[in-house]
Design an enzyme around this catalytic site. Sequence first.
Site, PDB file in Angstrom:
ATOM      1  CG  HIS A  16      -1.811  -1.210   1.366  1.00  0.00           C
ATOM      2  ND1 HIS A  16      -1.947  -2.068   2.461  1.00  0.00           N
ATOM      3  CD2 HIS A  16      -2.658  -1.512   0.696  1.00  0.00           C
ATOM      4  CE1 HIS A  16      -2.810  -2.836   2.170  1.00  0.00           C
ATOM      5  NE2 HIS A  16      -3.495  -2.604   1.094  1.00  0.00           N
ATOM      6  CE  LYS A  40     -12.031  -6.812   3.148  1.00  0.00           C
ATOM      7  NZ  LYS A  40     -11.148  -6.501   2.196  1.00  0.00           N
ATOM      8  NE  ARG A  89      -3.048  -7.022  -4.848  1.00  0.00           N
ATOM      9  CZ  ARG A  89      -3.814  -7.651  -4.070  1.00  0.00           C
ATOM     10  NH1 ARG A  89      -3.292  -8.269  -2.891  1.00  0.00           N
ATOM     11  NH2 ARG A  89      -5.092  -7.948  -4.175  1.00  0.00           N
ATOM     12  CB  SER A 127      -4.540  -6.937   4.730  1.00  0.00           C
ATOM     13  OG  SER A 127      -3.987  -5.725   3.995  1.00  0.00           O
TER      14      SER A 127
HETATM   15  N1  COA Z   1      -0.293  -3.843  -1.659  1.00  0.00           N
HETATM   16  C1  COA Z   1      -0.712  -4.767  -0.667  1.00  0.00           C
HETATM   17  N2  COA Z   1      -1.906  -5.454  -0.681  1.00  0.00           N
HETATM   18  C2  COA Z   1      -2.833  -4.791  -1.594  1.00  0.00           C
HETATM   19  C3  COA Z   1      -2.564  -3.888  -2.471  1.00  0.00           C
HETATM   20  C4  COA Z   1      -0.973  -3.493  -2.493  1.00  0.00           C
HETATM   21  N3  COA Z   1      -0.745  -2.524  -3.449  1.00  0.00           N
HETATM   22  N4  COA Z   1      -3.579  -3.675  -3.295  1.00  0.00           N
HETATM   23  C5  COA Z   1      -4.632  -4.253  -2.795  1.00  0.00           C
HETATM   24  N5  COA Z   1      -3.855  -5.057  -1.825  1.00  0.00           N
HETATM   25  C6  COA Z   1      -4.715  -6.073  -0.941  1.00  0.00           C
HETATM   26  C7  COA Z   1      -5.170  -5.591   0.144  1.00  0.00           C
HETATM   27  O1  COA Z   1      -4.217  -6.063   1.186  1.00  0.00           O
HETATM   28  C8  COA Z   1      -6.491  -6.556   0.512  1.00  0.00           C
HETATM   29  O2  COA Z   1      -6.178  -7.631   0.987  1.00  0.00           O
HETATM   30  P1  COA Z   1      -7.091  -8.436   1.892  1.00  0.00           P
HETATM   31  O3  COA Z   1      -8.383  -9.089   0.945  1.00  0.00           O
HETATM   32  O4  COA Z   1      -6.199  -9.978   2.048  1.00  0.00           O
HETATM   33  O5  COA Z   1      -7.580  -7.871   2.957  1.00  0.00           O
HETATM   34  C9  COA Z   1      -7.095  -6.858  -0.956  1.00  0.00           C
HETATM   35  O6  COA Z   1      -6.044  -6.361  -1.677  1.00  0.00           O
HETATM   36  C10 COA Z   1      -8.247  -5.700  -1.330  1.00  0.00           C
HETATM   37  O7  COA Z   1      -8.220  -4.573  -0.246  1.00  0.00           O
HETATM   38  P2  COA Z   1      -8.494  -3.056  -0.446  1.00  0.00           P
HETATM   39  O8  COA Z   1      -7.794  -2.566  -1.543  1.00  0.00           O
HETATM   40  O9  COA Z   1      -8.531  -2.471   0.851  1.00  0.00           O
HETATM   41  O10 COA Z   1     -10.005  -3.299  -0.913  1.00  0.00           O
HETATM   42  P3  COA Z   1     -11.314  -3.363  -0.194  1.00  0.00           P
HETATM   43  O11 COA Z   1     -12.378  -4.286  -1.335  1.00  0.00           O
HETATM   44  O12 COA Z   1     -11.073  -4.136   1.145  1.00  0.00           O
HETATM   45  O13 COA Z   1     -11.973  -2.088   0.056  1.00  0.00           O
HETATM   46  C11 COA Z   1     -12.994  -0.394  -0.677  1.00  0.00           C
HETATM   47  C12 COA Z   1     -12.052  -1.241  -1.125  1.00  0.00           C
HETATM   48  C13 COA Z   1     -12.738   0.486   0.608  1.00  0.00           C
HETATM   49  C14 COA Z   1     -13.214   0.597  -1.646  1.00  0.00           C
HETATM   50  C15 COA Z   1     -14.602  -0.768  -0.609  1.00  0.00           C
HETATM   51  O14 COA Z   1     -14.546  -2.124  -0.226  1.00  0.00           O
HETATM   52  C16 COA Z   1     -15.324  -0.081   0.134  1.00  0.00           C
HETATM   53  O15 COA Z   1     -15.461  -0.279   1.460  1.00  0.00           O
HETATM   54  N6  COA Z   1     -16.476   0.632  -0.523  1.00  0.00           N
HETATM   55  C17 COA Z   1     -17.443   1.267   0.099  1.00  0.00           C
HETATM   56  C18 COA Z   1     -18.532   0.990  -0.571  1.00  0.00           C
HETATM   57  C19 COA Z   1     -18.616   1.730  -2.079  1.00  0.00           C
HETATM   58  O16 COA Z   1     -18.375   2.844  -2.228  1.00  0.00           O
HETATM   59  N7  COA Z   1     -19.078   0.961  -2.912  1.00  0.00           N
HETATM   60  C20 COA Z   1     -19.267   1.467  -4.278  1.00  0.00           C
HETATM   61  C21 COA Z   1     -18.034   1.001  -5.031  1.00  0.00           C
HETATM   62  S1  COA Z   1     -18.348  -0.763  -5.359  1.00  0.00           S
END
Ligand code: COA
Length: 157
Positions: A16, A40, A89, A127
């Site tokens: 990140h 989540k 990624r 993560s």
């Molecule tokens: N390095 C390391 N890990 C990475 C990464 C990077 N560069 N990019 C993504 N990841 C991993 C994260 O660690 C995470 O791993 P995990 O699944 O093991 O926990 C995974 O990729 C996804 O993580 P993240 O990027 O945090 O996405 P998410 O799906 O958890 O959350 C939000 C994304 C926050 C935007 C979304 O879930 C949210 O809460 N949205 C709100 C509702 C909304 O707006 N909806 C409309 C749009 S769909």
Amino acid sequence: MVGLYPGTFDPITFGHIDIVMRASRIFSKIVVVIADNPNKKNLFSIEERLDFAKECLKDYPNVEVIKHKGLVIDAVEITQASAIIRGLRALSDFEYEFQMAFTNRQLNDKIDTVFLMTSARYTNLSSSMVKQLSQFGGNVDKYVSPIVAEALKKKFE
Ligand code: COA
């Protein structure tokens, strides 16, 4: 130009931080948004995730870290960001990111999502992987900052 980088960050990893570092060279300001998403099941509380991100990103003067409950697009409007930043990624990220970017575009057509490629050494990093490694006594120093590594150790003690 302000870029908004949303995520769960449970916990923030070097992958990140790599994306933030890359984005900070493109955008004049980055707002890292820690999503408070009750759907989540997270290991760390929203306050813990916020504190880790603030600590890990304190050396970047153009980075602000906030928490947000609700739609990402609402956070974009509150912060007056011009774009959403997401890291890619591997090809497997694409489908999910594509769906999310299109949903956000339908909610606000003026906001685009900018994808940045993670450094090759972090393509396998997530993560969940870090949490699993730590849970079973593995060393996570290559993937997270010392405060996060210490907090993981405590959680699984
Ligand atoms: N390095 C390391 N890990 C990475 C990464 C990077 N560069 N990019 C993504 N990841 C991993 C994260 O660690 C995470 O791993 P995990 O699944 O093991 O926990 C995974 O990729 C996804 O993580 P993240 O990027 O945090 O996405 P998410 O799906 O958890 O959350 C939000 C994304 C926050 C935007 C979304 O879930 C949210 O809460 N949205 C709100 C509702 C909304 O707006 N909806 C409309 C749009 S769909």
